[in-house]
Design a protein around this motif. Structure first.
Motif, PDB file in Angstrom:
ATOM      1  N   SER A  31       0.802  -1.244  -0.284  1.00 14.85           N
ATOM      2  CA  SER A  31       0.000   0.031   0.380  1.00 14.85           C
ATOM      3  C   SER A  31       0.674   1.046   0.077  1.00 14.85           C
ATOM      4  CB  SER A  31      -0.620  -0.297   1.305  1.00 14.85           C
ATOM      5  OG  SER A  31      -1.816  -0.717   1.372  1.00 14.85           O
ATOM      6  N   TYR A  32       2.326   0.912  -0.059  1.00 15.94           N
ATOM      7  CA  TYR A  32       2.606   1.938   0.626  1.00 15.94           C
ATOM      8  C   TYR A  32       4.140   2.078  -1.385  1.00 15.94           C
ATOM      9  CZ  TYR A  32       1.922   2.878   5.127  1.00 15.94           C
ATOM     10  OH  TYR A  32       1.179   2.960   6.093  1.00 15.94           O
ATOM     11  N   PHE A  47      15.907  14.558  -1.508  1.00 21.17           N
ATOM     12  CA  PHE A  47      14.448  14.034  -2.418  1.00 21.17           C
ATOM     13  C   PHE A  47      15.700  12.793  -3.586  1.00 21.17           C
ATOM     14  CE2 PHE A  47      11.933  11.342  -4.335  1.00 21.17           C
ATOM     15  CZ  PHE A  47      11.998  11.247  -6.179  1.00 21.17           C
ATOM     16  N   VAL A  48      15.869  11.477  -3.481  1.00 19.31           N
ATOM     17  CA  VAL A  48      16.829  10.368  -4.476  1.00 19.31           C
ATOM     18  C   VAL A  48      16.218  10.378  -4.971  1.00 19.31           C
ATOM     19  CG1 VAL A  48      18.508   8.717  -4.914  1.00 19.31           C
ATOM     20  CG2 VAL A  48      18.313  10.019  -2.386  1.00 19.31           C
ATOM     21  N   GLY A  49      14.810   9.407  -4.939  1.00 20.64           N
ATOM     22  CA  GLY A  49      13.719   8.727  -5.810  1.00 20.64           C
ATOM     23  C   GLY A  49      12.902   7.439  -4.916  1.00 20.64           C
ATOM     24  N   SER A  50      11.638   7.606  -6.091  1.00 19.33           N
ATOM     25  CA  SER A  50      11.056   6.995  -5.278  1.00 19.33           C
ATOM     26  C   SER A  50      10.246   5.892  -6.528  1.00 19.33           C
ATOM     27  CB  SER A  50       9.977   7.895  -4.584  1.00 19.33           C
ATOM     28  OG  SER A  50       9.419   8.441  -5.927  1.00 19.33           O
ATOM     29  N   ILE A  51       9.679   5.087  -5.716  1.00 13.51           N
ATOM     30  CA  ILE A  51       8.668   3.765  -6.648  1.00 13.51           C
ATOM     31  C   ILE A  51       7.120   3.536  -5.964  1.00 13.51           C
ATOM     32  CG2 ILE A  51       9.828   2.192  -5.352  1.00 13.51           C
ATOM     33  CD1 ILE A  51      10.101   0.417  -7.751  1.00 13.51           C
ATOM     34  N   THR A  52       6.759   3.726  -6.724  1.00 11.60           N
ATOM     35  CA  THR A  52       4.933   3.307  -6.178  1.00 11.60           C
ATOM     36  C   THR A  52       5.252   1.504  -6.177  1.00 11.60           C
ATOM     37  OG1 THR A  52       4.659   2.784  -8.525  1.00 11.60           O
ATOM     38  CG2 THR A  52       4.337   4.651  -7.518  1.00 11.60           C
ATOM     39  N   TRP A  53       3.576   1.446  -5.508  1.00 13.15           N
ATOM     40  CA  TRP A  53       3.992   0.083  -5.055  1.00 13.15           C
ATOM     41  C   TRP A  53       3.814  -1.507  -6.068  1.00 13.15           C
ATOM     42  CZ3 TRP A  53       0.385  -3.848  -6.656  1.00 13.15           C
ATOM     43  CH2 TRP A  53      -0.808  -3.040  -7.639  1.00 13.15           C
ATOM     44  N   SER A  54       3.385  -1.287  -7.252  1.00 13.38           N
ATOM     45  CA  SER A  54       3.508  -1.499  -8.384  1.00 13.38           C
ATOM     46  C   SER A  54       4.789  -1.184  -9.686  1.00 13.38           C
ATOM     47  CB  SER A  54       2.384  -1.193  -9.615  1.00 13.38           C
ATOM     48  OG  SER A  54       2.038  -0.390  -9.799  1.00 13.38           O
ATOM     49  N   SER A  55       5.689   0.035  -9.067  1.00 12.47           N
ATOM     50  CA  SER A  55       6.968  -0.601 -10.022  1.00 12.47           C
ATOM     51  C   SER A  55       6.173   0.463 -11.188  1.00 12.47           C
ATOM     52  CB  SER A  55       7.661  -1.785 -10.091  1.00 12.47           C
ATOM     53  OG  SER A  55       7.730  -2.207  -9.019  1.00 12.47           O
TER      54      SER A  55
END
Length: 119
Positions: A31-32, A47-55
């Motif tokens: 969920s995150y 901030f470096v980077g982020s990824i949603t739950w499904s990529s």
């Protein structure tokens, strides 16, 4: 209770590579959105980077685009940061963070792990 632990980190020569891991527990990982941030001495956390739950969506800061890769394994509840072509400006404490899909900000943080790039 949300817990994020970042084993790894360490000392690496300029031009080298390093892979950070973040082990999550205490929440529904799927969920995150997961993120990586860093804080260099005397500087603000960035901030470096982020990824949603499904990529499905992966975002990177301009400073690391093309050199760093974020991935996740939902079954293992882990997120990774592969760092290549490291330079001295990448020296920082790196933090793993979690943001509920509906939230505006990252609300849970790991304790951080030191990455030092020697020239």
């Amino acid at each position: 209770q949300v817990q994020l632990v970042e084993p790894g980190g360490g000392l690496v020569q300029a031009g080298g590579s390093l892979r950070l891991s973040c082990v999550a527990s205490g929440f529904t990982f799927r969920s995150y959105t997961m993120g990586w941030f860093r804080q260099a001495p005397g500087k603000e956390r960035e901030f470096v980077g982020s990824i949603t739950w499904s990529s499905e969506r992966i975002d990177y800061a301009d400073a690391v685009k093309g050199r760093f890769t974020i991935s996740r394994d939902n079954a293992k509840k882990q997120v990774y940061l592969q760092m290549n072509s490291l330079n001295s400006e990448d020296t920082a404490v790196y933090y793993c963070a979690a943001r509920l899909w509906s939230a505006a900000r990252f609300g849970s943080w790991g304790q951080g792990t030191q990455v030092t790039v020697s020239s």
